[in-house]
Write a protein that holds these residues in place. Structure first.
Motif, mmCIF file in Angstrom:
data_model
loop_
_atom_site.group_PDB
_atom_site.id
_atom_site.type_symbol
_atom_site.label_atom_id
_atom_site.label_comp_id
_atom_site.label_asym_id
_atom_site.label_seq_id
_atom_site.Cartn_x
_atom_site.Cartn_y
_atom_site.Cartn_z
ATOM 1 N N ILE A 157 13.854 -5.174 9.117
ATOM 2 C CA ILE A 157 13.750 -5.435 7.674
ATOM 3 C C ILE A 157 12.456 -6.202 7.388
ATOM 4 N N LEU A 158 12.228 -7.236 8.226
ATOM 5 C CA LEU A 158 11.032 -8.064 8.063
ATOM 6 C C LEU A 158 9.766 -7.207 8.158
ATOM 7 N N GLN A 159 9.780 -6.306 9.149
ATOM 8 C CA GLN A 159 8.643 -5.427 9.351
ATOM 9 C C GLN A 159 8.396 -4.558 8.115
ATOM 10 N N LYS A 160 9.499 -4.027 7.580
ATOM 11 C CA LYS A 160 9.409 -3.164 6.398
ATOM 12 C C LYS A 160 8.826 -3.939 5.213
ATOM 13 N N VAL A 161 9.350 -5.183 5.052
ATOM 14 C CA VAL A 161 8.878 -6.023 3.937
ATOM 15 C C VAL A 161 7.371 -6.260 4.069
ATOM 16 N N LEU A 162 6.949 -6.607 5.298
ATOM 17 C CA LEU A 162 5.524 -6.873 5.539
ATOM 18 C C LEU A 162 4.665 -5.645 5.263
ATOM 19 N N GLU A 163 5.140 -4.510 5.789
ATOM 20 C CA GLU A 163 4.395 -3.265 5.572
ATOM 21 C C GLU A 163 4.264 -2.989 4.088
ATOM 22 N N ASN A 164 5.370 -3.205 3.403
ATOM 23 C CA ASN A 164 5.401 -2.966 1.962
ATOM 24 C C ASN A 164 4.390 -3.870 1.246
ATOM 25 N N GLU A 165 4.367 -5.153 1.686
ATOM 26 C CA GLU A 165 3.442 -6.108 1.058
ATOM 27 C C GLU A 165 1.994 -5.696 1.282
ATOM 28 N N ILE A 166 1.720 -5.265 2.532
ATOM 29 C CA ILE A 166 0.355 -4.837 2.851
ATOM 30 C C ILE A 166 -0.028 -3.645 1.981
ATOM 31 N N LEU A 167 0.923 -2.698 1.848
ATOM 32 C CA LEU A 167 0.668 -1.526 1.005
ATOM 33 C C LEU A 167 0.387 -1.944 -0.430
ATOM 34 N N GLN A 168 1.219 -2.878 -0.924
ATOM 35 C CA GLN A 168 1.054 -3.354 -2.308
ATOM 36 C C GLN A 168 -0.333 -3.967 -2.504
ATOM 37 N N THR A 169 -0.692 -4.844 -1.547
ATOM 38 C CA THR A 169 -1.996 -5.513 -1.626
ATOM 39 C C THR A 169 -3.123 -4.489 -1.637
ATOM 40 N N THR A 170 -3.022 -3.534 -0.697
ATOM 41 C CA THR A 170 -4.045 -2.491 -0.611
ATOM 42 C C THR A 170 -4.145 -1.745 -1.931
ATOM 43 N N LYS A 171 -2.952 -1.454 -2.511
ATOM 44 C CA LYS A 171 -2.900 -0.714 -3.777
ATOM 45 C C LYS A 171 -3.612 -1.497 -4.869
ATOM 46 N N VAL A 172 -3.321 -2.802 -4.925
ATOM 47 C CA VAL A 172 -3.942 -3.654 -5.950
ATOM 48 C C VAL A 172 -5.462 -3.639 -5.793
ATOM 49 N N VAL A 173 -5.911 -3.794 -4.547
ATOM 50 C CA VAL A 173 -7.358 -3.800 -4.289
ATOM 51 C C VAL A 173 -7.976 -2.469 -4.699
ATOM 52 N N GLU A 174 -7.295 -1.383 -4.298
ATOM 53 C CA GLU A 174 -7.814 -0.056 -4.651
ATOM 54 C C GLU A 174 -7.879 0.140 -6.156
ATOM 55 N N GLU A 175 -6.813 -0.303 -6.839
ATOM 56 C CA GLU A 175 -6.780 -0.171 -8.302
ATOM 57 C C GLU A 175 -7.927 -0.953 -8.926
ATOM 58 N N HIS A 176 -8.148 -2.130 -8.379
ATOM 59 C CA HIS A 176 -9.237 -2.980 -8.885
ATOM 60 C C HIS A 176 -10.585 -2.267 -8.711
ATOM 61 N N LEU A 177 -10.786 -1.715 -7.518
ATOM 62 C CA LEU A 177 -12.029 -0.988 -7.241
ATOM 63 C C LEU A 177 -12.173 0.213 -8.162
ATOM 64 N N ASP A 178 -11.067 0.944 -8.331
ATOM 65 C CA ASP A 178 -11.093 2.106 -9.229
ATOM 66 C C ASP A 178 -11.520 1.694 -10.633
ATOM 67 N N ALA A 179 -10.929 0.588 -11.090
ATOM 68 C CA ALA A 179 -11.251 0.111 -12.441
ATOM 69 C C ALA A 179 -12.735 -0.221 -12.555
ATOM 70 N N GLU A 180 -13.265 -0.899 -11.486
ATOM 71 C CA GLU A 180 -14.693 -1.252 -11.493
ATOM 72 C C GLU A 180 -15.565 -0.002 -11.536
ATOM 73 N N MET A 181 -15.193 0.986 -10.689
ATOM 74 C CA MET A 181 -15.948 2.240 -10.643
ATOM 75 C C MET A 181 -15.928 2.923 -12.000
ATOM 76 N N GLN A 182 -14.734 2.915 -12.601
ATOM 77 C CA GLN A 182 -14.574 3.562 -13.906
ATOM 78 C C GLN A 182 -15.458 2.879 -14.942
ATOM 79 N N LYS A 183 -15.467 1.538 -14.845
ATOM 80 C CA LYS A 183 -16.286 0.773 -15.791
ATOM 81 C C LYS A 183 -17.752 1.200 -15.663
#
Length: 227
Positions: free
Chosen positions: A10-36
């Motif tokens: 469960i812990l592993q899943k939670v961590l993986e999920n968090e890493i995915l979320q973080t990556t997603k946030v970073v990617e979204e941020h980059l996308d927004a910058e690129m779009q700008k």
């Protein structure tokens, strides 16, 4: 020990999920910058370019102004009167008080010639101490060579002899540059907390015990320049 295994999973899943979320946030941020950037219209890009060009032009004008006031080369001034005129028109001035008969003045000349070309933001001068008794008296110059470091028309600091430069005749230009950087009389790009001569192992460790007040670029006490 199924329960323990499950909780690890469960812990592993939670961590993986968090890493995915973080990556997603970073990617979204980059996308927004690129779009700008993509959405930046020609006008905005043009304005950015103009600002950059203006900054460059300003820097170029500033450099020309310095050169017209005699920065960029190390030169001798004939008299005390010239000294007052020279320091009045430039924000940062390094003036070497020298004597023809003092060998160490020639060593200083060699380094100042190099630094004058490199640091156009500062004016580098030399003045014969024997031709300027009034100034030497007023600035309490007793040791030759002495560099007077003048900021906004006021003498802020002195480099007296080679004491601050590792107490050796073969100090490097970088060492003198560092010392002038400590006094904020040049734009110094190195790390002030890391003097160049500390990496020159052959001189031993005597330099680490530098006089604190010279490092902070404060003025010498009149009783401390006995040499």
């Amino acid at each position: 020990n199924m329960a323990a295994d499950t909780s690890v999973e469960i812990l592993q899943k939670v961590l993986e999920n968090e890493i995915l979320q973080t990556t997603k946030v970073v990617e979204e941020h980059l996308d927004a910058e690129m779009q700008k950037l993509d959405q930046m219209d020609e006008d905005e890009l043009e304005r950015l370019k103009q600002r950059r060009l203006e900054a460059l032009k300003k820097a170029q004008q500033q450099k020309q102004e310095w050169l017209s006031k005699g920065h960029g080369e190390y030169r001798e001034i004939p008299s005390e009167r010239d000294f007052f005129q020279e320091v009045k028109e430039s924000k940062n001035v390094v003036c070497h008080f020298y004597r023809d008969t003092t060998f160490r003045c020639q060593i200083m000349d060699k380094h100042l010639t190099v630094l004058a070309k490199k640091h156009v933001e500062t004016k580098f001068l030399k003045l014969n101490a024997e031709k300027s008794p009034f100034l030497c008296e007023r600035l309490r110059i007793k040791v030759i060579p002495t560099l007077a470091l003048v900021k906004d028309g006021k003498t802020q600091d002195y480099v007296v002899g080679f004491t601050d430069l590792g107490n050796t005749d073969d100090f490097t230009t970088e060492t003198l540059e560092w010392r002038l950087g400590c006094a904020d009389i040049i734009n110094y790009s190195g790390n002030l907390m890391d003097p160049p001569f500390q990496s020159q192992k052959k001189y031993g460790t005597s330099f680490t015990k530098l006089d604190k007040k010279t490092i902070r670029g404060k003025k010498y006490d009149s009783d401390s320049d006995d040499d």
